[in-house]
Design an enzyme around this catalytic site. Structure first.
Site, mmCIF file in Angstrom:
data_model
loop_
_atom_site.group_PDB
_atom_site.id
_atom_site.type_symbol
_atom_site.label_atom_id
_atom_site.label_comp_id
_atom_site.label_asym_id
_atom_site.label_seq_id
_atom_site.Cartn_x
_atom_site.Cartn_y
_atom_site.Cartn_z
ATOM 1 C CB SER A 138 -2.340 13.365 -15.144
ATOM 2 O OG SER A 138 -3.297 13.620 -15.894
ATOM 3 C CE1 TYR B 34 -5.487 11.446 -11.365
ATOM 4 C CE2 TYR B 34 -5.964 13.004 -13.129
ATOM 5 C CZ TYR B 34 -5.392 11.741 -12.553
ATOM 6 O OH TYR B 34 -4.781 11.062 -13.338
ATOM 7 C CE1 TYR C 256 -8.448 10.536 -14.561
ATOM 8 C CE2 TYR C 256 -8.353 8.487 -15.610
ATOM 9 C CZ TYR C 256 -8.882 9.532 -15.634
ATOM 10 O OH TYR C 256 -9.217 10.363 -16.976
ATOM 11 N N PRO D 285 0.699 11.637 -18.698
ATOM 12 C CG PRO D 285 0.222 9.447 -18.356
ATOM 13 C CD PRO D 285 0.650 10.709 -17.820
ATOM 14 C CG ASN E 10 1.087 3.309 -12.659
ATOM 15 O OD1 ASN E 10 0.643 3.873 -13.676
ATOM 16 N ND2 ASN E 10 0.699 2.327 -12.248
ATOM 17 C CG ASP F 283 -1.811 1.261 1.524
ATOM 18 O OD1 ASP F 283 -1.626 2.095 0.436
ATOM 19 O OD2 ASP F 283 -2.856 1.168 2.052
ATOM 20 C CB VAL F 284 1.904 3.710 -2.652
ATOM 21 C CG1 VAL F 284 2.494 2.730 -3.661
ATOM 22 C CG2 VAL F 284 0.773 4.166 -3.072
ATOM 23 C CE LYS G 222 -1.961 11.270 -11.250
ATOM 24 N NZ LYS G 222 -1.038 10.215 -10.974
HETATM 25 N N1 LIG Z 1 -5.986 6.354 -17.483
HETATM 26 C C1 LIG Z 1 -5.675 7.568 -17.583
HETATM 27 O O1 LIG Z 1 -6.448 7.987 -18.527
HETATM 28 C C2 LIG Z 1 -4.666 8.488 -17.218
HETATM 29 C C3 LIG Z 1 -4.005 9.545 -17.825
HETATM 30 C C4 LIG Z 1 -3.005 10.097 -17.048
HETATM 31 C C5 LIG Z 1 -2.384 9.656 -15.782
HETATM 32 N N2 LIG Z 1 -2.826 8.471 -15.578
HETATM 33 C C6 LIG Z 1 -2.310 8.003 -14.112
HETATM 34 O O2 LIG Z 1 -1.595 6.614 -14.417
HETATM 35 C C7 LIG Z 1 -1.624 5.778 -13.332
HETATM 36 C C8 LIG Z 1 -2.484 4.704 -13.527
HETATM 37 O O3 LIG Z 1 -3.648 4.787 -14.110
HETATM 38 P P1 LIG Z 1 -4.750 3.655 -14.546
HETATM 39 O O4 LIG Z 1 -5.531 4.522 -15.410
HETATM 40 O O5 LIG Z 1 -3.978 2.582 -14.979
HETATM 41 O O6 LIG Z 1 -5.451 3.560 -13.236
HETATM 42 P P2 LIG Z 1 -6.208 2.224 -12.303
HETATM 43 O O7 LIG Z 1 -7.062 2.496 -11.534
HETATM 44 O O8 LIG Z 1 -6.419 1.197 -13.768
HETATM 45 O O9 LIG Z 1 -4.714 1.659 -11.625
HETATM 46 C C9 LIG Z 1 -4.119 2.006 -10.680
HETATM 47 C C10 LIG Z 1 -3.547 1.053 -9.938
HETATM 48 O O10 LIG Z 1 -3.025 1.539 -8.752
HETATM 49 C C11 LIG Z 1 -3.197 0.645 -7.756
HETATM 50 N N3 LIG Z 1 -3.333 1.228 -6.457
HETATM 51 C C12 LIG Z 1 -4.246 2.005 -5.942
HETATM 52 N N4 LIG Z 1 -4.170 2.712 -4.816
HETATM 53 C C13 LIG Z 1 -3.122 1.906 -4.340
HETATM 54 C C14 LIG Z 1 -2.299 1.966 -3.133
HETATM 55 N N5 LIG Z 1 -2.736 2.645 -2.132
HETATM 56 N N6 LIG Z 1 -1.083 1.324 -3.075
HETATM 57 C C15 LIG Z 1 -0.757 0.687 -4.100
HETATM 58 N N7 LIG Z 1 -1.454 0.614 -5.310
HETATM 59 C C16 LIG Z 1 -2.707 1.092 -5.352
HETATM 60 C C17 LIG Z 1 -4.339 0.005 -7.980
HETATM 61 O O11 LIG Z 1 -4.768 -1.066 -7.426
HETATM 62 C C18 LIG Z 1 -4.181 -0.374 -9.794
HETATM 63 O O12 LIG Z 1 -3.538 -1.402 -9.881
HETATM 64 C C19 LIG Z 1 -2.242 6.623 -12.189
HETATM 65 O O13 LIG Z 1 -1.227 7.342 -11.598
HETATM 66 C C20 LIG Z 1 -2.939 7.584 -13.012
HETATM 67 O O14 LIG Z 1 -3.227 8.716 -12.118
HETATM 68 C C21 LIG Z 1 -3.953 7.607 -15.736
#
Ligand SMILES: NC(=O)c1ccc[n+]([C@@H]2O[C@H](COP(=O)([O-])OP(=O)(O)OC[C@H]3O[C@@H](n4cnc5c(N)ncnc54)[C@H](O)[C@@H]3O)[C@@H](O)[C@H]2O)c1
Length: 253
Positions: free
Chosen positions: A143, A156, A92, A186, A88, A61-62, A160
């Protein structure tokens, strides 16, 4: 030979979504990969091992300092080194959208704990292990929300923007130790995990946002993994403190 042969990488939030794609791509380039997540990351480990790579799931858990310390030390014990941290994990996909005046203090705390404090705690735990080799790469995931704003999830966008600040500040602190710290910003990325949360309104919003980009569409995880490899590899060794946008030409500067 892969670009990351002999390197050891941790990807937080690596069990699902874009994080799982980072894990698989880093492994394809020869890195040994630690999948660190609150969700079970063993299926990602299985995919990597089936392809002939090496990987390990560490439940993390980060937001917890002891979990981050355990993640870093167990990685070092298992693989004998730690070169790359991809920070990562983030909240979101599941975030409820509403105007800022309706956001609650609890919602802000939840997002800040994972997206901001989690990034700092990951670096705090991994930097001492990286210092042992006098070399390290940290890739924080920001982001374009930091630059464009995201109405409905101000917490959010703010979190970021904080990741951009952490990246700049820590890059200045640890350059002398050989540790390069950069960020990826991204734009909207379509993931399997995100699909169940799509609504008619969010789909419409995504379609409009895709069309506004120079490349005319939103991204897929495969569109961002290449930059993650570059920022993890020696090819980017003279870069630090940078935030690189990957959004199909939506943010132009
Ligand atoms: N999907 C998008 O459009 C997008 C765009 C820009 C940035 N991002 C960023 O990219 C990253 C990944 O996004 P995504 O769309 O794959 O999200 P997602 O929700 O599909 O995956 C997030 C991951 O983080 C894990 N997680 C959440 N809380 C946690 C914690 N406390 N400890 C450890 N792990 C934890 C989740 O279990 C999951 O595996 C995020 O930081 C998000 O903000 C996503």
């Amino acid at each position: 030979m892969g670009q990351l042969e002999g390197k050891v990488a941790i990807v937080t939030g690596g069990a699902l979504g874009i994080g799982a794609a980072y894990c698989k791509r880093l492994a394809e380039e020869g890195a040994k990969v630690v999948v660190a997540d609150i969700e079970d990351g063993n299926s990602v480990v299985g995919v990597i091992e089936q392809a002939g790579g090496r990987a390990l799931f560490i439940e993390t858990d980060v937001t917890s300092e002891p979990d981050n310390k355990n993640m870093a030390s167990k990685t070092f014990q298992t693989f004998g080194r730690l070169d790359i941290l991809v920070a990562n994990a983030g909240l979101y996909t599941h975030l409820k959208r509403h105007p800022s005046v309706e956001e609650t203090v609890q919602e802000w705390d939840d997002v800040y704990n994972v997206n901001v404090k989690g990034v700092w705690l990951g670096a705090k735990a991994c930097i001492p292990e990286m210092k042992k080799n006098g070399y390290g790469k940290i890739v924080n995931i920001a982001s374009t929300a930091a630059f464009q704003g995201t109405p409905g999830i101000t917490r959010y966008a703010a979190s970021k923007a904080a990741v951009v600040g952490i990246t700049r500040s820590m890059a200045r602190e640890y350059g002398d130790d050989g540790i390069r710290i950069n960020a990826i910003a991204p734009g909207p990325i379509e993931t399997e995990t995100g699909k169940p949360y799509e609504t008619e309104e969010s789909l419409k919003r995504r379609l409009v946002s895709g069309k506004k980009r120079a490349l005319g569409r939103n991204g897929l995880p495969s569109d961002v993994v290449g930059l993650c490899v570059f920022l993890s590899s020696e090819k980017s060794d003279f870069m630090s403190g940078q935030t690189v946008v990957v959004d199909g030409g939506g943010t132009l500067w």
